[in-house]
Design an enzyme around this catalytic site. Structure first.
Site, short mmCIF file in Angstrom:
data_model
loop_
_atom_site.label_atom_id
_atom_site.label_comp_id
_atom_site.label_asym_id
_atom_site.label_seq_id
_atom_site.Cartn_x
_atom_site.Cartn_y
_atom_site.Cartn_z
N ARG A 60 18.17 -1.47 3.12
CA ARG A 60 17.60 -0.13 3.35
C ARG A 60 17.66 0.70 2.06
O ARG A 60 16.85 1.59 1.84
CB ARG A 60 18.33 0.56 4.52
CG ARG A 60 17.77 1.91 4.89
CD ARG A 60 17.97 2.29 6.37
NE ARG A 60 19.28 1.92 6.88
CZ ARG A 60 20.42 2.63 6.70
NH1 ARG A 60 20.38 3.76 6.02
NH2 ARG A 60 21.55 2.20 7.21
N TYR A 113 -7.20 11.28 4.40
CA TYR A 113 -6.86 10.29 5.42
C TYR A 113 -6.36 11.02 6.67
O TYR A 113 -5.49 11.89 6.59
CB TYR A 113 -5.78 9.37 4.84
CG TYR A 113 -5.38 8.26 5.77
CD1 TYR A 113 -6.24 7.22 6.04
CD2 TYR A 113 -4.14 8.27 6.40
CE1 TYR A 113 -5.88 6.19 6.90
CE2 TYR A 113 -3.76 7.26 7.25
CZ TYR A 113 -4.64 6.22 7.51
OH TYR A 113 -4.27 5.23 8.36
N ASP A 186 -2.93 10.75 -3.98
CA ASP A 186 -3.08 9.53 -3.17
C ASP A 186 -4.23 8.74 -3.78
O ASP A 186 -5.39 9.13 -3.68
CB ASP A 186 -3.35 9.91 -1.71
CG ASP A 186 -3.41 8.68 -0.79
OD1 ASP A 186 -3.75 7.59 -1.28
OD2 ASP A 186 -3.14 8.83 0.41
N LYS A 211 -3.72 -1.54 1.65
CA LYS A 211 -5.16 -1.60 1.42
C LYS A 211 -5.45 -2.53 0.23
O LYS A 211 -5.13 -3.70 0.28
CB LYS A 211 -5.70 -0.19 1.21
CG LYS A 211 -5.25 0.81 2.29
CD LYS A 211 -5.80 0.52 3.66
CE LYS A 211 -5.18 1.35 4.77
NZ LYS A 211 -5.21 2.80 4.58
#
Ligand SMILES: *Cc1c(COP(=O)(O)O)cnc(C)c1O
Length: 404
Positions: A60, A113, A186, A211
């Protein structure tokens, strides 16, 4: 891309790789598929004790396979460090959680988005963070909503999903820095092959690795790449260590493998998108085509200045019957998949109805809503042009749209 000055092809394959020894694996290094590590010098259980070069301790916090991806992304973006997350949304949430607190003000692209728009509409106000959605393609509109002393971050998406609107990164960086704020970009649709926002003045680059960077549609992932290494600890402590959304090592490995061919894929995505954009532009059923690389595109000057590759995502609208056409695409396409997502090797098409997205995701001012309707008509077909023979993609489109 094949010139001697191509900075990407070798980095995508070898960046941040350790010196080779005999019998070293040549795949992206073995997957360190472990949740924890045995190390007597490992730090304690507090995210606040995390040292930047601490040994691996618990996945983590960090993991060698994930670290290799972070280092390779840092090289490709020309940054000073990166943090990976379980998804692109995890990365956006991680950035906002690290950089914004109650009382702060965020300025955001009005078109972005849908998941980011919803995060900002539904979640940030509950944290006491104030938000202005603005047309970031217009620097004067951004300047008008900035609140010196309160605005901490301008977050833009360029090109912006789903109408591929561009924002001038260098102009936004100047506006942000003039009032002591930061700029995040982004860059999921552009990828570092098209644009390196940090070199244009941005402070943070965000990617949905799901993507183009992964490219094969087989893993979710996200990343924030930074210019200032001092920002890394907070990015890691928040959504990773405390909220628990690290990138899984197996996913990191798949993304590293996909990344090897990113430069090559982006060349072909762009070449195919150009052929399909020109086909659609000349088709009588088509009302408009939105693609930054199209000759005469409304923001062609900025596209030329800011993008070295126009990517493979285009949107188009029809004069009529969009919903019925979408249904036929789902039933009758042979090559293109009627599906969400983008940036995969294979072509994907999805219809985003204007009334649907305005109701469900965006909260736009009257002026922004009018501009969106003007660009999108009844709705846009978001077309992630894949690597197939473009003649097969045209055949699918001619089948549903007719021949002319
Ligand atoms: C897909 C996408 C996201 C979210 O990424 P996930 O990996 O699906 O969480 C964020 N921004 C843009 C521009 C995207 O296309």
């Amino acid at each position: 891309m094949t010139t001697p000055t191509d900075p990407f092809s070798t980095l995508a394959l070898h960046g941040a790789e350790e010196a080779r020894s005999a019998a070293a694996p040549v795949s992206p290094s073995p997957v360190t598929a472990t949740s924890f590590f045995a190390d007597p010098s490992a730090i304690g259980f507090s995210a606040n004790d995390m040292a930047s070069k601490a040994p691996p301790f618990y996945t983590r916090w960090g993991n060698p396979t994930v670290s290799l991806l972070e280092e390779r992304l840092t090289l490709l973006e020309g940054g000073e460090g990166a943090v990976c997350y379980a998804s692109g949304m995890g990365a956006v949430a991680g950035l906002f959680a690290a950089r914004l607190k109650a009382g702060d003000h965020l300025v955001l692209s009005d078109v972005c988005y849908a998941g980011v728009a919803e995060l900002v509409n539904d979640w940030l106000p509950r944290q006491g963070i104030e938000v202005s959605f603005t047309d970031t393609s217009d620097p004067a509109a951004v300047a008008a909503v900035l609140r010196p002393g309160q605005t901490r971050l301008i977050h833009i998406e360029t090109p912006a999903n789903p109408i591929l609107k561009l924002t001038d990164i260098a102009a936004m960086a100047t506006l942000a820095h003039d009032i002591g704020a930061e700029l995040s970009v982004d860059s999921t649709i552009a990828t570092p092959i098209a644009t390196q926002p940090l070199k244009l003045g941005a402070d943070f680059v965000v990617h949905s690795l799901t993507k183009y960077i992964c490219g094969h549609g087989d893993a979710l992932g996200g990343a924030v790449i930074v210019k200032e290494p001092a920002h890394l600890a907070a990015l890691r402590a928040g959504v990773l260590v405390h909220m628990g959304a690290p990138l899984a090592p197996l996913s990191a490995w798949l993304i590293l493998r996909g990344l090897e061919t990113l430069p090559l894929r982006m060349e072909k995505h762009e070449a195919n998108a150009r052929i399909l954009a020109e086909f659609l532009q000349n088709h009588s059923a088509v009302r408009s085509v939105l693609w930054p690389g199209l000759a005469g595109a409304p923001q062609a000057d900025l596209a030329q200045r800011q993008m070295q590759n126009f990517s493979g995502l285009l949107s188009f609208s029809l004069h009529k019957d969009s919903a019925a056409t979408a249904q036929r695409m789902f039933e009758e396409f042979r090559t293109i998949s009627y599906a969400v997502s983008l940036g995969k090797t294979k072509s994907l098409m999805f219809h985003i109805g204007t009334e649907d997205i305005l109701r469900s995701s965006f909260r736009l001012s009257a002026a922004s809503e009018a501009a969106y309707r003007d660009a999108a008509g009844e709705g846009v077909f978001r077309f992630s042009v894949g690597l197939e023979n473009p003649a097969d993609l045209i055949a699918d489109l001619e089948h549903v749209l007719g021949h002319g």
